[in-house]
Design a protein around this motif. Structure first.
Motif, mmCIF file in Angstrom:
data_model
loop_
_atom_site.group_PDB
_atom_site.id
_atom_site.type_symbol
_atom_site.label_atom_id
_atom_site.label_comp_id
_atom_site.label_asym_id
_atom_site.label_seq_id
_atom_site.Cartn_x
_atom_site.Cartn_y
_atom_site.Cartn_z
ATOM 1 N N LEU A 300 0.818 -1.219 0.000
ATOM 2 C CA LEU A 300 0.000 0.000 0.000
ATOM 3 C C LEU A 300 0.852 1.268 0.000
ATOM 4 N N ALA A 301 2.075 1.170 0.456
ATOM 5 C CA ALA A 301 2.954 2.341 0.495
ATOM 6 C C ALA A 301 3.613 2.616 -0.852
ATOM 7 N N SER A 302 3.443 1.721 -1.805
ATOM 8 C CA SER A 302 4.081 1.886 -3.108
ATOM 9 C C SER A 302 3.195 2.711 -4.038
ATOM 10 N N PRO A 303 3.698 3.798 -4.617
ATOM 11 C CA PRO A 303 2.896 4.596 -5.568
ATOM 12 C C PRO A 303 2.468 3.789 -6.778
ATOM 13 N N GLN A 304 3.268 2.792 -7.180
ATOM 14 C CA GLN A 304 2.938 2.015 -8.370
ATOM 15 C C GLN A 304 1.632 1.254 -8.195
ATOM 16 N N VAL A 305 1.336 0.837 -6.972
ATOM 17 C CA VAL A 305 0.073 0.134 -6.702
ATOM 18 C C VAL A 305 -1.113 1.042 -7.003
ATOM 19 N N TRP A 306 -1.034 2.279 -6.599
ATOM 20 C CA TRP A 306 -2.127 3.230 -6.816
ATOM 21 C C TRP A 306 -2.224 3.612 -8.286
ATOM 22 N N ILE A 307 -1.077 3.700 -8.951
ATOM 23 C CA ILE A 307 -1.095 3.972 -10.394
ATOM 24 C C ILE A 307 -1.776 2.827 -11.136
ATOM 25 N N ALA A 309 -3.919 0.664 -9.966
ATOM 26 C CA ALA A 309 -5.347 0.636 -9.645
ATOM 27 C C ALA A 309 -6.109 1.682 -10.453
ATOM 28 N N GLY A 310 -5.546 2.890 -10.529
ATOM 29 C CA GLY A 310 -6.223 3.958 -11.262
ATOM 30 C C GLY A 310 -6.325 3.681 -12.743
ATOM 31 N N THR A 311 -5.209 3.263 -13.357
ATOM 32 C CA THR A 311 -5.235 2.994 -14.791
ATOM 33 C C THR A 311 -6.128 1.806 -15.122
ATOM 34 N N GLN A 312 -6.139 0.786 -14.256
ATOM 35 C CA GLN A 312 -7.006 -0.369 -14.500
ATOM 36 C C GLN A 312 -8.474 0.019 -14.427
ATOM 37 N N ILE A 313 -8.848 0.853 -13.474
ATOM 38 C CA ILE A 313 -10.248 1.296 -13.356
ATOM 39 C C ILE A 313 -10.673 2.050 -14.606
ATOM 40 N N PHE A 314 -9.881 3.014 -15.017
ATOM 41 C CA PHE A 314 -10.285 3.854 -16.138
ATOM 42 C C PHE A 314 -10.283 3.091 -17.455
ATOM 43 N N PHE A 315 -9.350 2.157 -17.612
ATOM 44 C CA PHE A 315 -9.341 1.369 -18.839
ATOM 45 C C PHE A 315 -10.439 0.313 -18.813
ATOM 46 N N THR A 527 -13.025 13.468 -8.009
ATOM 47 C CA THR A 527 -12.582 12.794 -9.231
ATOM 48 C C THR A 527 -11.493 13.573 -9.955
ATOM 49 N N PRO A 528 -11.630 14.905 -10.141
ATOM 50 C CA PRO A 528 -10.522 15.629 -10.776
ATOM 51 C C PRO A 528 -9.212 15.499 -9.997
ATOM 52 N N LEU A 529 -9.302 15.508 -8.673
ATOM 53 C CA LEU A 529 -8.086 15.394 -7.872
ATOM 54 C C LEU A 529 -7.445 14.025 -8.032
ATOM 55 N N ILE A 530 -8.253 12.963 -8.007
ATOM 56 C CA ILE A 530 -7.689 11.620 -8.143
ATOM 57 C C ILE A 530 -7.126 11.423 -9.545
ATOM 58 N N CYS A 531 -7.810 11.968 -10.562
ATOM 59 C CA CYS A 531 -7.303 11.875 -11.942
ATOM 60 C C CYS A 531 -5.982 12.617 -12.079
ATOM 61 N N LEU A 532 -5.929 13.815 -11.517
ATOM 62 C CA LEU A 532 -4.711 14.613 -11.606
ATOM 63 C C LEU A 532 -3.569 13.949 -10.850
ATOM 64 N N GLY A 533 -3.878 13.400 -9.659
ATOM 65 C CA GLY A 533 -2.844 12.750 -8.857
ATOM 66 C C GLY A 533 -2.250 11.552 -9.559
ATOM 67 N N VAL A 534 -3.108 10.646 -10.075
ATOM 68 C CA VAL A 534 -2.610 9.449 -10.754
ATOM 69 C C VAL A 534 -1.908 9.828 -12.057
ATOM 70 N N PHE A 535 -2.432 10.860 -12.741
ATOM 71 C CA PHE A 535 -1.799 11.334 -13.966
ATOM 72 C C PHE A 535 -0.366 11.800 -13.697
#
Length: 631
Positions: A300-307, A309-315, A527-535
């Motif tokens: 959970l501490a790894s940024p790659q995990v959140w990246i 998760a975000g890309t998988q959701i949007f795709f 949503t804009p914040l989470i999109c911007l953060g993962v972006f």
């Protein structure tokens, strides 16, 4: 009070809303727009008069399931789950789904239903952001171009599955090399050796017949992107067959598409259940499932995990492609799209989670048979579909049956995603041109031309260097970066320019009640914040494309990839800049007013000196009230 009652007042006091400040004027009696046709049962507007609609609402549900539930649910989510901490990965996945995925999913469907238009014309509500429509058309065109290659490969494997001995199960074929070693059995590894002096671990690194069939027979892989080589005519014929299927699924519109998806969207679930039942009965399946779900909290501490998760959701949710908007535009105006969006999101994520049990039960069996750790056989993407699973079925009794079932499921999973994507692209084209340009067999001809253009572009992917071209499209053209960029600006356009409150009222006009305030807060803030953060994480942790952990793309290949990405991302700022330059008057005089849907746009009021519409050639307002708090 009926939320739709405000749409047709005898005198209008309109708030331009969004970035343009407040505007006031009254309609003259002679300029009042004609009444909107109403539904005799509910008394609400019936804007769908003249536009094709789904025969049954279930047609829409099944089309969305078929489009959004695709190959990524089966071959990418399970791998990401195991790679990113097992069950722990569900925490960022579900969190981003609630904050980002479901709100945008609902926004796109409801926007299409409200505006009764495809991916370009829906952004008439905020003309400055019409570039979002062009961007989605570019992205879905890229997807339509490369995605079908997976179907062509799957079709090729399906044909080859109808043999007593699977061609990828043995060595000694014309495409095999001297390094080919057939897959060994579990009992061969009892003493830690399998063949001669080779250990099981060493043998697992050798060239198996499965890999050689994939690389030497199907791909005929060359040394790099700079070596295109010859066309593989067998795969080309499979590709042509897939495009013929797609054409006849789409050419007559949603009336035919809505019927076909009943089979293409449901049968894969039947096959998944059959494969799960078979998988859990195999030795080693329990270890595979435990490996899939075992939590690793440190991830959970790894940024790659959140990246991931975000890309998988949007795709996975097919956000930003414009196809959901096109599907929603064929809904009846009073359809409860809010309920539909929640149901579809649950089906999508549930399918991803369920597929993990199917995949890892079989991978656990394969690892047990080969005497290696599961991490050595776990694959994602084409590696799972065309290497790991074909290798697994060779170890099963009645291998051709299980191979045929799997590749038939793969074909159906991709087929409905493909033809709904093509439908979204065609809808955008047809809605973009004025109705006066219609001609006989217009739709059939435009679909044929679109399919033909994509087919000829894909000939570069059936060459010996075609896999390198495919990877460029897959990594850059419809990547998480482009989809997150698209989703961010969609939230800005609807939540701030058009106005979240206005859109909430427009939805209430359609379904009879306002959605949860959670949707409004997500569109405006979360949503804009989470999109911007993962972006930003995506950009910060960007890694150049490498194929098969060995081939590094040349600089010009990577430049082509970024050209794919920027060709869609730049549509938003370039279109906004063009409209600002084209508008007459000073910047202070320009009013960035939202525009009404086609079905309730009034005639241009004869009242000058109020401001400019970015869609108008004259310094007058050509918009009416778009509903909600504007009136």
């Amino acid at each position: 009070m009926d939320p739709c009652a405000r749409l047709q007042p005898p005198a209008r006091r309109c708030n331009g809303g969004g970035l343009g400040g407040e505007q006031h004027f009254l309609w003259a009696e002679k300029d009042r727009p004609p009444p909107t046709p109403t539904d005799p049962a509910s008394g609400r507007p019936r804007p769908e008069a003249g536009r094709e609609t789904w025969t049954r609402q279930m047609d829409f549900i099944m089309s969305c399931v078929g489009f959004a539930v695709g190959l990524g649910n089966v071959w990418r989510f399970p791998y990401l789950c195991y790679k990113n901490g097992g069950g722990v990965f569900l925490i960022p996945y579900l969190l981003i789904a609630l904050i980002g995925g479901i709100p945008i999913f609902f926004l796109e469907i409801s926007l299409g239903q409200f505006m009764k238009a495809g991916s370009i014309n829906v952004w008439n509500i905020a003309p400055l952001f019409k570039g979002l429509g062009f961007a989605s058309m570019v992205i879905v065109f890229y997807c339509n171009t490369y995605y079908i290659m997976v179907l062509a490969w799957g079709f090729y494997y399906l044909v080859k599955s109808f043999a007593a001995t699977l061609p990828w199960a043995t060595c000694g074929n014309p495409w095999n090399s001297d390094e080919c070693v057939e897959i060994f059995r579990h009992e061969d590894c009892a003493n830690g050796t399998a063949t001669g002096n080779l250990t099981c671990d060493e043998l697992s690194d050798k060239r198996s017949p499965v890999i050689e069939f994939w690389e030497n027979k199907v791909l005929r892989l060359s040394g790099g992107l700079e070596l295109p080589g010859e066309i593989n005519w067998e795969v080309t014929l499979c590709l042509l067959a897939c495009w013929v299927l797609v054409y006849f699924c789409v050419w007559k519109g949603v009336k035919s598409t809505g019927k076909i998806v009943y089979f293409t969207a449901t049968f894969p679930y039947v096959v998944l259940i059959i494969l799960l039942i078979r998988g859990v009965m195999l030795p080693g399946a329990q270890d595979g499932i435990i490996y899939y779900l075992k939590p690793d909290w440190s991830k959970l501490a790894s940024p790659q995990v959140w990246i991931d998760a975000g890309t998988q959701i949007f795709f996975s949710y097919a956000i930003g492609l414009g196809a959901l908007t096109a599907l929603g535009s064929y809904n009846r105006f009073n359809n409860n799209c809010y309920k539909d969006a929640i149901i579809l999101a649950l089906i999508n994520s549930g399918t991803s989670f369920f597929s993990g049990f199917v995949v890892f039960s079989i991978l656990g069996f394969m690892a047990a048979e080969q005497g290696v750790d599961i991490s050595k056989v776990a694959e994602s993407g084409p590696g799972l579909a065309f290497i790991a699973y074909p290798r697994a079925v060779t170890l099963m009794p009645v291998a051709p049956l299980w191979a045929a079932l799997f590749f038939f499921m793969l074909l159906l999973l991709g087929l409905d995603s493909q033809f709904v994507g093509v439908e979204g692209f065609i809808t955008g084209i047809l809605d973009f041109f004025p109705a006066t340009y219609t001609f006989r067999f217009q739709r059939e001809i435009i679909v044929a031309v679109s399919c033909a253009v994509c087919f000829f572009l894909e000939l570069s992917m059936v060459t010996e260097g075609g896999m390198y071209v495919f990877q460029l499209f897959d990594y850059y053209s419809a990547s998480g970066t482009t989809l997150l960029w698209q989703a961010f600006w969609e939230c800005i356009a609807v939540g701030w320019v058009y106005g979240a409150d206005r859109f909430m009222d427009d939805i209430a006009c359609m379904i009879g009640y306002r959605p949860s305030l959670w949707m409004k807060w997500c569109w405006m803030f979360l949503t804009p914040l989470i999109c911007l953060g993962v972006f930003l994480f995506n950009v910060a942790y960007y890694k150049p494309l490498i194929y098969n952990n060995s081939y590094v793309y040349p600089w010009w290949g990577e430049a082509i990839g970024w050209g794919f990405a920027l060709s869609s991302m730049l549509c938003v700022p370039l279109t906004a800049l063009y409209k600002l330059i084209r508008a007459k008057g000073t910047l202070a005089e320009v009013r960035l007013l939202p525009r009404s849907p086609e079905w309730k746009r009034p005639r241009t009021p004869r009242f000058k000196g109020v401001g400019l519409s970015l869609e108008s050639e004259h310094p007058t307002l050509d918009q009416g009230c778009a509903g909600g708090n504007a009136c």
